[in-house]
Design a protein around this motif. Structure first.
Motif, PDB file in Angstrom:
ATOM      1  N   GLN A   1     -53.635  42.790   0.113  1.00 38.29           N
ATOM      2  CA  GLN A   1     -54.857  42.415   0.816  1.00 38.29           C
ATOM      3  C   GLN A   1     -54.535  42.081   2.268  1.00 38.29           C
ATOM      4  OE1 GLN A   1     -58.268  41.846  -0.345  1.00 38.29           O
ATOM      5  NE2 GLN A   1     -58.524  41.687   1.857  1.00 38.29           N
ATOM      6  N   GLY A   2     -55.334  42.571   3.203  1.00 35.73           N
ATOM      7  CA  GLY A   2     -55.135  42.266   4.614  1.00 35.73           C
ATOM      8  C   GLY A   2     -55.562  40.854   4.951  1.00 35.73           C
ATOM      9  N   GLU A   3     -55.317  40.464   6.196  1.00 33.59           N
ATOM     10  CA  GLU A   3     -55.591  39.097   6.610  1.00 33.59           C
ATOM     11  C   GLU A   3     -57.008  38.893   7.124  1.00 33.59           C
ATOM     12  OE1 GLU A   3     -52.681  38.023   9.492  1.00 33.59           O
ATOM     13  OE2 GLU A   3     -51.003  38.071   8.064  1.00 33.59           O
ATOM     14  N   GLU A   4     -57.704  39.956   7.511  1.00 37.45           N
ATOM     15  CA  GLU A   4     -59.054  39.800   8.041  1.00 37.45           C
ATOM     16  C   GLU A   4     -60.016  39.340   6.943  1.00 37.45           C
ATOM     17  OE1 GLU A   4     -60.189  40.004  11.229  1.00 37.45           O
ATOM     18  OE2 GLU A   4     -58.041  40.087  11.690  1.00 37.45           O
ATOM     19  N   PRO A   5     -61.012  38.534   7.301  1.00 35.27           N
ATOM     20  CA  PRO A   5     -61.924  37.990   6.285  1.00 35.27           C
ATOM     21  C   PRO A   5     -62.644  39.084   5.503  1.00 35.27           C
ATOM     22  CG  PRO A   5     -62.193  36.841   8.379  1.00 35.27           C
ATOM     23  CD  PRO A   5     -61.300  38.007   8.654  1.00 35.27           C
ATOM     24  N   ILE A   6     -62.857  38.817   4.222  1.00 35.53           N
ATOM     25  CA  ILE A   6     -63.698  39.659   3.370  1.00 35.53           C
ATOM     26  C   ILE A   6     -65.155  39.378   3.726  1.00 35.53           C
ATOM     27  CG2 ILE A   6     -64.342  40.137   0.972  1.00 35.53           C
ATOM     28  CD1 ILE A   6     -61.534  38.833   0.277  1.00 35.53           C
ATOM     29  N   VAL A   7     -65.980  40.426   3.757  1.00 41.92           N
ATOM     30  CA  VAL A   7     -67.410  40.254   4.026  1.00 41.92           C
ATOM     31  C   VAL A   7     -68.184  40.781   2.824  1.00 41.92           C
ATOM     32  CG1 VAL A   7     -69.337  40.802   5.554  1.00 41.92           C
ATOM     33  CG2 VAL A   7     -67.043  40.497   6.506  1.00 41.92           C
ATOM     34  N   SER A   8     -69.018  39.932   2.225  1.00 44.41           N
ATOM     35  CA  SER A   8     -69.751  40.296   1.010  1.00 44.41           C
ATOM     36  C   SER A   8     -71.236  40.065   1.218  1.00 44.41           C
ATOM     37  CB  SER A   8     -69.264  39.455  -0.177  1.00 44.41           C
ATOM     38  OG  SER A   8     -67.872  39.586  -0.351  1.00 44.41           O
ATOM     39  N   PHE A   9     -72.026  41.140   1.169  1.00 39.10           N
ATOM     40  CA  PHE A   9     -73.476  41.072   1.321  1.00 39.10           C
ATOM     41  C   PHE A   9     -74.148  41.178  -0.042  1.00 39.10           C
ATOM     42  CE2 PHE A   9     -72.190  42.708   5.472  1.00 39.10           C
ATOM     43  CZ  PHE A   9     -73.016  42.020   6.349  1.00 39.10           C
ATOM     44  N   SER A  10     -75.074  40.269  -0.337  1.00 39.57           N
ATOM     45  CA  SER A  10     -75.909  40.408  -1.516  1.00 39.57           C
ATOM     46  C   SER A  10     -76.839  41.597  -1.336  1.00 39.57           C
ATOM     47  CB  SER A  10     -76.726  39.133  -1.716  1.00 39.57           C
ATOM     48  OG  SER A  10     -77.602  39.264  -2.815  1.00 39.57           O
ATOM     49  N   THR A  11     -77.113  42.319  -2.413  1.00 39.23           N
ATOM     50  CA  THR A  11     -78.010  43.465  -2.351  1.00 39.23           C
ATOM     51  C   THR A  11     -79.180  43.264  -3.302  1.00 39.23           C
ATOM     52  OG1 THR A  11     -77.057  44.779  -4.142  1.00 39.23           O
ATOM     53  CG2 THR A  11     -75.984  44.937  -1.995  1.00 39.23           C
TER      54      THR A  11
ATOM     55  N   ALA B   1     -79.816  45.069  -5.652  1.00 44.02           N
ATOM     56  CA  ALA B   1     -79.445  45.620  -6.957  1.00 44.02           C
ATOM     57  C   ALA B   1     -78.730  44.600  -7.833  1.00 44.02           C
ATOM     58  CB  ALA B   1     -78.541  46.839  -6.763  1.00 44.02           C
ATOM     59  N   GLY B   2     -78.640  43.357  -7.361  1.00 47.73           N
ATOM     60  CA  GLY B   2     -78.004  42.327  -8.163  1.00 47.73           C
ATOM     61  C   GLY B   2     -76.511  42.231  -7.970  1.00 47.73           C
ATOM     62  N   GLY B   3     -75.918  43.177  -7.260  1.00 45.58           N
ATOM     63  CA  GLY B   3     -74.495  43.143  -6.984  1.00 45.58           C
ATOM     64  C   GLY B   3     -74.244  42.834  -5.522  1.00 45.58           C
ATOM     65  N   ALA B   4     -73.128  43.336  -5.003  1.00 44.12           N
ATOM     66  CA  ALA B   4     -72.757  43.034  -3.627  1.00 44.12           C
ATOM     67  C   ALA B   4     -72.052  44.211  -2.986  1.00 44.12           C
ATOM     68  CB  ALA B   4     -71.851  41.802  -3.590  1.00 44.12           C
ATOM     69  N   LEU B   5     -72.289  44.375  -1.695  1.00 45.85           N
ATOM     70  CA  LEU B   5     -71.476  45.259  -0.865  1.00 45.85           C
ATOM     71  C   LEU B   5     -70.328  44.434  -0.324  1.00 45.85           C
ATOM     72  CD1 LEU B   5     -74.027  47.342   1.248  1.00 45.85           C
ATOM     73  CD2 LEU B   5     -72.537  48.183  -0.559  1.00 45.85           C
ATOM     74  N   ILE B   6     -69.108  44.853  -0.597  1.00 52.31           N
ATOM     75  CA  ILE B   6     -67.933  44.084  -0.188  1.00 52.31           C
ATOM     76  C   ILE B   6     -67.063  44.941   0.716  1.00 52.31           C
ATOM     77  CG2 ILE B   6     -65.816  42.973  -1.005  1.00 52.31           C
ATOM     78  CD1 ILE B   6     -67.340  42.089  -3.459  1.00 52.31           C
ATOM     79  N   ALA B   7     -66.857  44.452   1.935  1.00 53.77           N
ATOM     80  CA  ALA B   7     -65.984  45.118   2.902  1.00 53.77           C
ATOM     81  C   ALA B   7     -64.688  44.331   3.003  1.00 53.77           C
ATOM     82  CB  ALA B   7     -66.665  45.204   4.269  1.00 53.77           C
ATOM     83  N   THR B   8     -63.588  45.020   2.830  1.00 58.94           N
ATOM     84  CA  THR B   8     -62.287  44.382   2.882  1.00 58.94           C
ATOM     85  C   THR B   8     -61.264  45.390   3.396  1.00 58.94           C
ATOM     86  OG1 THR B   8     -60.703  43.054   1.596  1.00 58.94           O
ATOM     87  CG2 THR B   8     -61.644  44.982   0.506  1.00 58.94           C
ATOM     88  N   THR B   9     -60.042  44.941   3.578  1.00 61.49           N
ATOM     89  CA  THR B   9     -58.977  45.813   4.085  1.00 61.49           C
ATOM     90  C   THR B   9     -57.704  45.547   3.304  1.00 61.49           C
ATOM     91  OG1 THR B   9     -59.920  45.739   6.319  1.00 61.49           O
ATOM     92  CG2 THR B   9     -57.643  46.501   6.125  1.00 61.49           C
ATOM     93  N   VAL B  10     -57.021  46.611   2.926  1.00 58.05           N
ATOM     94  CA  VAL B  10     -55.686  46.466   2.347  1.00 58.05           C
ATOM     95  C   VAL B  10     -54.685  47.172   3.251  1.00 58.05           C
ATOM     96  CG1 VAL B  10     -56.570  46.264  -0.005  1.00 58.05           C
ATOM     97  CG2 VAL B  10     -55.859  48.497   0.848  1.00 58.05           C
ATOM     98  N   ILE B  11     -53.499  46.605   3.319  1.00 60.08           N
ATOM     99  CA  ILE B  11     -52.443  47.130   4.169  1.00 60.08           C
ATOM    100  C   ILE B  11     -51.354  47.731   3.291  1.00 60.08           C
ATOM    101  CG2 ILE B  11     -50.790  46.656   6.001  1.00 60.08           C
ATOM    102  CD1 ILE B  11     -53.693  46.190   6.817  1.00 60.08           C
ATOM    103  N   GLU B  12     -51.051  48.996   3.536  1.00 59.88           N
ATOM    104  CA  GLU B  12     -50.028  49.719   2.786  1.00 59.88           C
ATOM    105  C   GLU B  12     -48.766  49.865   3.636  1.00 59.88           C
ATOM    106  OE1 GLU B  12     -49.367  54.265   1.055  1.00 59.88           O
ATOM    107  OE2 GLU B  12     -51.379  53.372   1.082  1.00 59.88           O
ATOM    108  N   SER B  13     -47.655  49.408   3.110  1.00 61.75           N
ATOM    109  CA  SER B  13     -46.363  49.537   3.791  1.00 61.75           C
ATOM    110  C   SER B  13     -45.538  50.611   3.092  1.00 61.75           C
ATOM    111  CB  SER B  13     -45.606  48.202   3.771  1.00 61.75           C
ATOM    112  OG  SER B  13     -46.314  47.214   4.490  1.00 61.75           O
ATOM    113  N   GLN B  14     -45.312  51.712   3.787  1.00 64.74           N
ATOM    114  CA  GLN B  14     -44.552  52.837   3.260  1.00 64.74           C
ATOM    115  C   GLN B  14     -43.122  52.757   3.796  1.00 64.74           C
ATOM    116  OE1 GLN B  14     -46.795  56.122   4.840  1.00 64.74           O
ATOM    117  NE2 GLN B  14     -48.405  55.978   3.300  1.00 64.74           N
ATOM    118  N   VAL B  15     -42.143  52.715   2.893  1.00 72.35           N
ATOM    119  CA  VAL B  15     -40.755  52.488   3.276  1.00 72.35           C
ATOM    120  C   VAL B  15     -39.909  53.714   2.963  1.00 72.35           C
ATOM    121  CG1 VAL B  15     -38.725  51.014   2.980  1.00 72.35           C
ATOM    122  CG2 VAL B  15     -41.035  50.023   2.786  1.00 72.35           C
TER     123      VAL B  15
END
Length: 364
Positions: free
Chosen positions: A274-284, A286-300
């Motif tokens: 999981q990245g360090e930037e805040p997760i943003v979650s909007f109620s919709t 439809a009873g669920g949520a739109l969730i924007a997040t970031t993951v960081i992949e380190s390829q070695v």
């Protein structure tokens, strides 16, 4: 700035070829899946909207949103042309700024670099979520069209619909874009309440969803790293997932196969978190949520003490300053992600609605 302004009445007709609009047509979703916007009088400030019906006001009208998007698109156009991150710093932040900053640096040094960020236009597509609040920060979700362009080889680039996450930190400050996410073709966007009614931002630990927002990025990171068979994959619909065939475990497997075919002894590994930037979650609606997040992949890539050493060149050199043979090279890729996470009562699976992936760092 080029004249990109085309208002909403014509947008739904003219943009049928773009990802989000096309998705609704293909999937048979009705027009009710879009907020029904009415013209709103111009306002003098970005954040002044009167309270209505005793509810918390929706602080950003459609007309105000258009002004904000105009300025974002203008800044992006200038930065994309100059490759100078200073030109976008007033309107971008977080992962959206990191993505373009890294891309600009690479393209300023590597003329044939093929990755070009999607062009942000000021053409709003009609799906808009606005946080209903009387306090700051204030956040909104806006979909806009992009423009097809050309890469370094002269190939025409895609023009996906884009989801922008924007936040105003304090009164009178500019709304700044924290994430720019390319929406997938053929998706169903969840039903949303009309934008003039507003919506709520959800806490990271809310329990009513299939997964808590805090756990969605972490779970998806585990899937990228370990493959679709890991336990964390159970709540996700991974049908035609755009990342699993190219990143994470798939990248390790492909790189190892190529290395073995050339009788090299390099070792390949990946870690995703999981990245360090805040997760943003909007109620919709439809009873669920739109969730924007970031993951960081380190390829070695590691020489493992052998005579075959990875080469630092091109984009890696541009971001790291390293050149030539290295004992180990690490590439960091940021995946900006948008999910629809249903409620527990709904019981359906989490869907990845959009993703933007960009090499944002390198080192050893």
């Amino acid at each position: 700035m080029r004249n990109r302004t085309r208002r909403h009445a014509s947008t739904r007709v003219l943009l049928a070829g773009l990802g989000l609009t096309a998705a609704l047509a293909v999937s048979g979703c009705s027009a009710n899946y879009w907020p029904d916007f009415q013209p709103t009088p111009e306002a003098t400030a970005e954040s002044d909207t009167p309270e209505q019906n005793g509810l918390a006001p929706v602080p950003v009208s459609e007309a105000q949103t258009q002004k904000i998007i105009d300025r974002v698109a203008s800044a992006a156009e200038k930065g994309d042309a100059s490759l100078n991150p200073d030109d976008i710093a007033a309107r971008f932040k977080g992962d959206a700024l990191a993505q373009r900053t890294a891309n600009y640096k690479i393209r300023s040094e590597v003329s044939d670099y093929g990755s070009v960020p999607a062009t942000i236009t000021n053409e709003m597509l009609g799906y808009r979520l606005v946080q209903s609040t009387e306090v700051w920060p204030r956040t909104m979700f806006v979909t806009v069209a992009s423009e097809a362009g050309t890469d370094a080889d002269g190939n025409v680039t895609d023009a996906p619909s884009l989801a922008l996450i924007l936040t105003q930190r304090v009164p009178q400050a500019d709304f700044r874009v924290s994430r720019v996410i390319s929406l997938r073709g053929g998706i169903d966007m969840p039903k949303a309440a009309p934008a003039e009614e507003g919506t709520a931002l959800l806490s990271d630990d809310i329990e009513s969803l299939v997964l808590k927002p805090a756990d969605v990025g972490t779970a998806y990171a585990a899937i990228l790293q370990g493959g679709a068979e890991v336990a964390e994959a159970a709540p996700f619909d991974l049908t035609d997932d755009p990342l699993l065939g190219h990143y994470g475990k798939a990248w390790v497997d492909d790189a190892k196969a190529k290395s073995d075919a050339e009788d090299k002894t390099q070792k390949y590994s990946v870690s995703v978190a999981q990245g360090e930037e805040p997760i943003v979650s909007f109620s919709t609606g439809a009873g669920g949520a739109l969730i924007a997040t970031t993951v960081i992949e380190s390829q070695v890539v590691d020489s493992d003490g052998g005579r075959y050493k990875p080469q630092a060149e091109g984009a890696v050199s541009a971001l790291s300053g390293l050149k030539g043979q290295q004992d180990k090279i690490v590439r960091r890729v940021a995946h900006q992600l948008l999910f629809f996470v249903p409620s527990k009562e709904d019981g359906s699976q989490i869907k990845l609605l959009g993703v933007t992936s960009e090499l944002v760092g390198a080192g050893k």
